[in-house]
Enzyme design. Structure first.
Site, PDB file in Angstrom:
ATOM      1  N   HIS A  59       6.542  -9.352  14.428  1.00  0.00           N
ATOM      2  CA  HIS A  59       5.990  -8.535  14.418  1.00  0.00           C
ATOM      3  C   HIS A  59       4.269  -8.745  14.882  1.00  0.00           C
ATOM      4  O   HIS A  59       3.124  -7.868  14.610  1.00  0.00           O
ATOM      5  CB  HIS A  59       5.305  -8.878  12.975  1.00  0.00           C
ATOM      6  CG  HIS A  59       6.467  -7.956  11.664  1.00  0.00           C
ATOM      7  ND1 HIS A  59       6.118  -7.636  10.178  1.00  0.00           N
ATOM      8  CD2 HIS A  59       8.026  -7.584  11.851  1.00  0.00           C
ATOM      9  CE1 HIS A  59       7.059  -7.440   9.810  1.00  0.00           C
ATOM     10  NE2 HIS A  59       7.888  -7.927  11.002  1.00  0.00           N
ATOM     11  N   ASP A  67       0.087 -10.219  22.548  1.00  0.00           N
ATOM     12  CA  ASP A  67      -1.011 -10.760  22.308  1.00  0.00           C
ATOM     13  C   ASP A  67      -1.631 -11.436  21.105  1.00  0.00           C
ATOM     14  O   ASP A  67      -2.777 -11.101  21.228  1.00  0.00           O
ATOM     15  CB  ASP A  67      -1.959  -9.587  22.521  1.00  0.00           C
ATOM     16  CG  ASP A  67      -1.876  -8.703  21.623  1.00  0.00           C
ATOM     17  OD1 ASP A  67      -1.288  -8.861  20.000  1.00  0.00           O
ATOM     18  OD2 ASP A  67      -3.241  -7.921  21.620  1.00  0.00           O
ATOM     19  N   GLU A  80      -4.361  -6.998  11.042  1.00  0.00           N
ATOM     20  CA  GLU A  80      -2.714  -6.519  10.881  1.00  0.00           C
ATOM     21  C   GLU A  80      -2.284  -7.431  10.069  1.00  0.00           C
ATOM     22  O   GLU A  80      -1.325  -6.696   9.649  1.00  0.00           O
ATOM     23  CB  GLU A  80      -1.873  -7.063  12.097  1.00  0.00           C
ATOM     24  CG  GLU A  80      -2.300  -5.735  12.988  1.00  0.00           C
ATOM     25  CD  GLU A  80      -1.542  -6.551  14.745  1.00  0.00           C
ATOM     26  OE1 GLU A  80      -0.901  -7.151  15.114  1.00  0.00           O
ATOM     27  OE2 GLU A  80      -2.435  -5.899  15.694  1.00  0.00           O
ATOM     28  N   HIS A 182      17.965 -11.275  11.909  1.00  0.00           N
ATOM     29  CA  HIS A 182      18.306 -11.234  10.290  1.00  0.00           C
ATOM     30  C   HIS A 182      19.756 -12.548   9.941  1.00  0.00           C
ATOM     31  O   HIS A 182      19.492 -12.441   8.811  1.00  0.00           O
ATOM     32  CB  HIS A 182      18.796  -9.975   9.645  1.00  0.00           C
ATOM     33  CG  HIS A 182      17.387  -9.444   9.442  1.00  0.00           C
ATOM     34  ND1 HIS A 182      17.254  -7.900   9.552  1.00  0.00           N
ATOM     35  CD2 HIS A 182      16.254  -9.917   9.433  1.00  0.00           C
ATOM     36  CE1 HIS A 182      16.422  -7.696   9.118  1.00  0.00           C
ATOM     37  NE2 HIS A 182      15.128  -8.275  10.459  1.00  0.00           N
ATOM     38  N   ASP A 227      21.236 -13.239   5.390  1.00  0.00           N
ATOM     39  CA  ASP A 227      22.342 -13.766   5.431  1.00  0.00           C
ATOM     40  C   ASP A 227      23.395 -14.657   4.908  1.00  0.00           C
ATOM     41  O   ASP A 227      22.208 -15.957   4.318  1.00  0.00           O
ATOM     42  CB  ASP A 227      23.000 -13.935   7.459  1.00  0.00           C
ATOM     43  CG  ASP A 227      24.092 -14.571   7.508  1.00  0.00           C
ATOM     44  OD1 ASP A 227      25.004 -14.858   6.667  1.00  0.00           O
ATOM     45  OD2 ASP A 227      24.531 -15.743   8.408  1.00  0.00           O
ATOM     46  N   THR A 230      25.679 -18.268   5.449  1.00  0.00           N
ATOM     47  CA  THR A 230      24.886 -19.364   6.797  1.00  0.00           C
ATOM     48  C   THR A 230      23.592 -19.044   7.572  1.00  0.00           C
ATOM     49  O   THR A 230      23.103 -19.009   7.815  1.00  0.00           O
ATOM     50  CB  THR A 230      25.745 -19.402   8.286  1.00  0.00           C
ATOM     51  OG1 THR A 230      25.530 -18.401   9.329  1.00  0.00           O
ATOM     52  CG2 THR A 230      26.871 -20.109   7.450  1.00  0.00           C
TER      53      THR A 230
HETATM   54  C1  HEM Z   1      12.970  -2.339  12.718  1.00  0.00           C
HETATM   55  C2  HEM Z   1      13.671  -3.294  12.796  1.00  0.00           C
HETATM   56  C3  HEM Z   1      13.202  -4.581  11.722  1.00  0.00           C
HETATM   57  C4  HEM Z   1      13.282  -3.621   9.905  1.00  0.00           C
HETATM   58  C5  HEM Z   1      13.274  -2.789   8.905  1.00  0.00           C
HETATM   59  C6  HEM Z   1      13.142  -5.520   9.675  1.00  0.00           C
HETATM   60  C7  HEM Z   1      13.146  -5.815   7.770  1.00  0.00           C
HETATM   61  C8  HEM Z   1      13.247  -6.882   7.499  1.00  0.00           C
HETATM   62  C9  HEM Z   1      12.606  -6.915   6.002  1.00  0.00           C
HETATM   63  C10 HEM Z   1      12.213  -6.145   4.995  1.00  0.00           C
HETATM   64  C11 HEM Z   1      13.210  -7.990   5.872  1.00  0.00           C
HETATM   65  C12 HEM Z   1      11.985  -8.903   4.482  1.00  0.00           C
HETATM   66  C13 HEM Z   1      10.877  -9.751   4.164  1.00  0.00           C
HETATM   67  C14 HEM Z   1      10.679 -10.343   3.424  1.00  0.00           C
HETATM   68  O1  HEM Z   1      11.402  -9.739   2.217  1.00  0.00           O
HETATM   69  O2  HEM Z   1      10.127 -11.441   3.146  1.00  0.00           O
HETATM   70  C15 HEM Z   1      12.689  -8.707   7.181  1.00  0.00           C
HETATM   71  C16 HEM Z   1      13.156 -10.598   7.427  1.00  0.00           C
HETATM   72  C17 HEM Z   1      12.791 -10.917   8.613  1.00  0.00           C
HETATM   73  N1  HEM Z   1      13.324 -10.715   9.668  1.00  0.00           N
HETATM   74 FE1  HEM Z   1      13.574  -8.094  10.368  1.00  0.00          FE
HETATM   75  N2  HEM Z   1      13.557  -6.183  10.383  1.00  0.00           N
HETATM   76  C18 HEM Z   1      13.601  -5.976  11.279  1.00  0.00           C
HETATM   77  C19 HEM Z   1      13.152  -6.175  12.814  1.00  0.00           C
HETATM   78  C20 HEM Z   1      13.420  -7.827  12.977  1.00  0.00           C
HETATM   79  C21 HEM Z   1      13.433  -8.251  13.880  1.00  0.00           C
HETATM   80  C22 HEM Z   1      13.324  -7.152  15.936  1.00  0.00           C
HETATM   81  C23 HEM Z   1      13.278  -9.902  14.201  1.00  0.00           C
HETATM   82  C24 HEM Z   1      12.747 -10.529  15.281  1.00  0.00           C
HETATM   83  C25 HEM Z   1      13.940 -10.599  16.295  1.00  0.00           C
HETATM   84  C26 HEM Z   1      13.276  -9.762  12.880  1.00  0.00           C
HETATM   85  C27 HEM Z   1      13.600 -11.394  11.695  1.00  0.00           C
HETATM   86  C28 HEM Z   1      13.561 -11.109  10.683  1.00  0.00           C
HETATM   87  C29 HEM Z   1      13.547 -12.732  10.356  1.00  0.00           C
HETATM   88  C30 HEM Z   1      13.851 -13.766  10.597  1.00  0.00           C
HETATM   89  C31 HEM Z   1      13.156 -12.138   8.611  1.00  0.00           C
HETATM   90  C32 HEM Z   1      13.641 -13.279   7.381  1.00  0.00           C
HETATM   91  C33 HEM Z   1      12.111 -13.836   7.352  1.00  0.00           C
HETATM   92  C34 HEM Z   1      11.782 -14.992   6.094  1.00  0.00           C
HETATM   93  O3  HEM Z   1      12.777 -15.015   5.030  1.00  0.00           O
HETATM   94  O4  HEM Z   1      10.347 -15.298   6.569  1.00  0.00           O
HETATM   95  N3  HEM Z   1      13.613  -8.839  11.990  1.00  0.00           N
HETATM   96  N4  HEM Z   1      13.583  -8.627   7.812  1.00  0.00           N
END
Ligand code: HEM
Ligand code: NAG
Ligand code: NAG
Ligand code: NAG
EC number: 1.11.1.7
Length: 310
Positions: A59, A67, A80, A182, A227, A230
């Site tokens: 993000h 940055d 942001e 994810h 996931d 795991t």
């Molecule tokens: C446009 C592409 C993406 C979308 C639409 C997306 C969307 C989301 C959403 C909706 C969540 C749930 C957040 C929550 O409920 O707390 C999430 C969690 C997460 N996303 Fe993505 N994501 C994207 C790309 C990425 C990328 C590129 C990464 C890292 C390289 C990433 C890493 C994560 C991680 C690690 C979580 C878990 C966060 C936590 O446990 O606090 N995501 N994402």
């Protein structure tokens, strides 16, 4: 000949100020070990920090490049951090803690943008993911505005997310690789509950029943692992899950269905080594999106505020 050597050794590096592995080697030799030590300490009591940092890093890079603009607290300008997209982004306190320690050792030397990158790298390795070196030398940005956050949401179609990543120089294959993040972390009901009310044929019925029960009448927006198998390991299990309709987020499920991405999903699902290597490469590339280097930007003293400019 001498002139050419001179050119390559001194002049070119200055002309093309760039990230480099070991950037702090002489200015702050302990920088990387201090980051690693504090990440390890946090990880020992909270394994979910890896997910927090991965999402924070993405993000950050996805708005004005890597940055650290995501770390800025709102003042007169809403920054942001207060965007709906950034709700539940976490890990800020660890970054602040690392920064404090680095300021005590090497004041005004290590950027917050590099701290995010290094801390994420270290957490991924602790969670069973690849171990890799990352180039450093990022500088911190001097702008952070809520209006600039336009990261696609979990309901965006694959074509839109692909375009978004392409605009940052990330290929479709690399995008599918990055979504592999994810494999750790959680999603809150508010990000997927729309899939539960509709007769969504793309979700495994057992998973759907479980999520209906979880989100049902809850008023506190509970969360569930992205996931389901795991959820604390950086591995290729995420791809296996989405192939059997067990994605929590709609966008994750679509990756396994869309013709432009499903080939990569199948490939990673059957080859963890390939996923691990590709994930390291894709993370390194993500960390280079629109970085500030050389004399651009600044080295913040506190990650949550710009330096005083007067
Ligand atoms: C446009 C592409 C993406 C979308 C639409 C997306 C969307 C989301 C959403 C909706 C969540 C749930 C957040 C929550 O409920 O707390 C999430 C969690 C997460 N996303 Fe993505 N994501 C994207 C790309 C990425 C990328 C590129 C990464 C890292 C390289 C990433 C890493 C994560 C991680 C690690 C979580 C878990 C966060 C936590 O446990 O606090 N995501 N994402
Ligand atoms: C404050 O917000 C304005 C309008 O969005 C923007 O142009 C400006 O760059 C922001 N300033 C900082 C320091 O982020
Ligand atoms: C939600 O509340 C209604 C009324 O109290 C109850 O009948 C229903 O079983 C609850 N659903 C869930 C998923 O808890
Ligand atoms: C930014 O906000 C956090 C959380 O409210 C706070 O702990 C921190 O001290 C703030 N940073 C600055 C520089 O005011």
């Amino acid at each position: 000949m001498k002139i050419i050597i001179l050119l390559f050794c001194f002049i070119l590096p200055l002309a093309f100020a760039d990230l480099q592995v070991g950037f702090y080697g002489s200015s702050c030799p302990k920088a990387e070990s201090i980051v690693k030590q504090l990440v390890q300490k946090r990880f020992n009591r909270d394994k979910s920090i890896t997910a927090g940092l991965l999402r924070l890093h993405f993000h950050d890079c996805a708005v004005r490049g890597c940055d650290a603009s995501i770390l800025i607290n709102s003042t007169d300008n809403t920054s942001e951090i207060n965007s709906g997209t950034n709700r539940d982004v976490r890990g800020f306190d660890l970054i602040d803690e690392v920064k404090e320690s680095l300021e005590a050792t090497c004041p005004s030397t290590v950027s917050c943008a590099d701290i995010i990158t290094l801390a994420t790298r270290d957490a991924v390795a602790l969670s069973g993911g690849p171990k890799y070196t990352v180039p450093t030398g990022r500088r911190d940005g001097t702008v952070s505005s809520i209006d600039e956050v336009n990261i696609p949401g979990p309901g965006s179609p694959v074509s839109i997310t692909t375009q978004f990543f392409a605009s940052k120089g990330i290929t479709t294959q690399e995008m599918v690789t990055l979504f592999g993040a994810h494999t750790v972390g959680v999603g809150h009901c508010s990000f997927f509950s729309n899939r539960l009310s509709s007769p969504d044929q793309t979700m495994d019925p057992t998973l759907k029943a479980k999520l209906v029960k979880l989100c049902g009448n809850a008023t506190n927006d509970p969360a569930t692992p992205l996931d389901q198998k795991t959820s604390f390991l950086v591995d290729n299990q995420f791809y296996k899950q989405i192939l059997v309709k067990k994605a929590v987020l709609q966008i994750d499920q679509q990756l396994a269905l869309d013709t432009s991405t499903k080939g990569f999903v199948t490939d990673f699902a059957s080859n963890d080594d390939k996923f691990q290597t590709s994930f390291a490469d894709a993370m390194i590339k993500m960390g280079k999106i629109d970085v500030l280097v050389g004399k651009d930007g600044e080295i913040r003293k506190k990650c949550s505020a710009f330096n005083n400019r007067d």
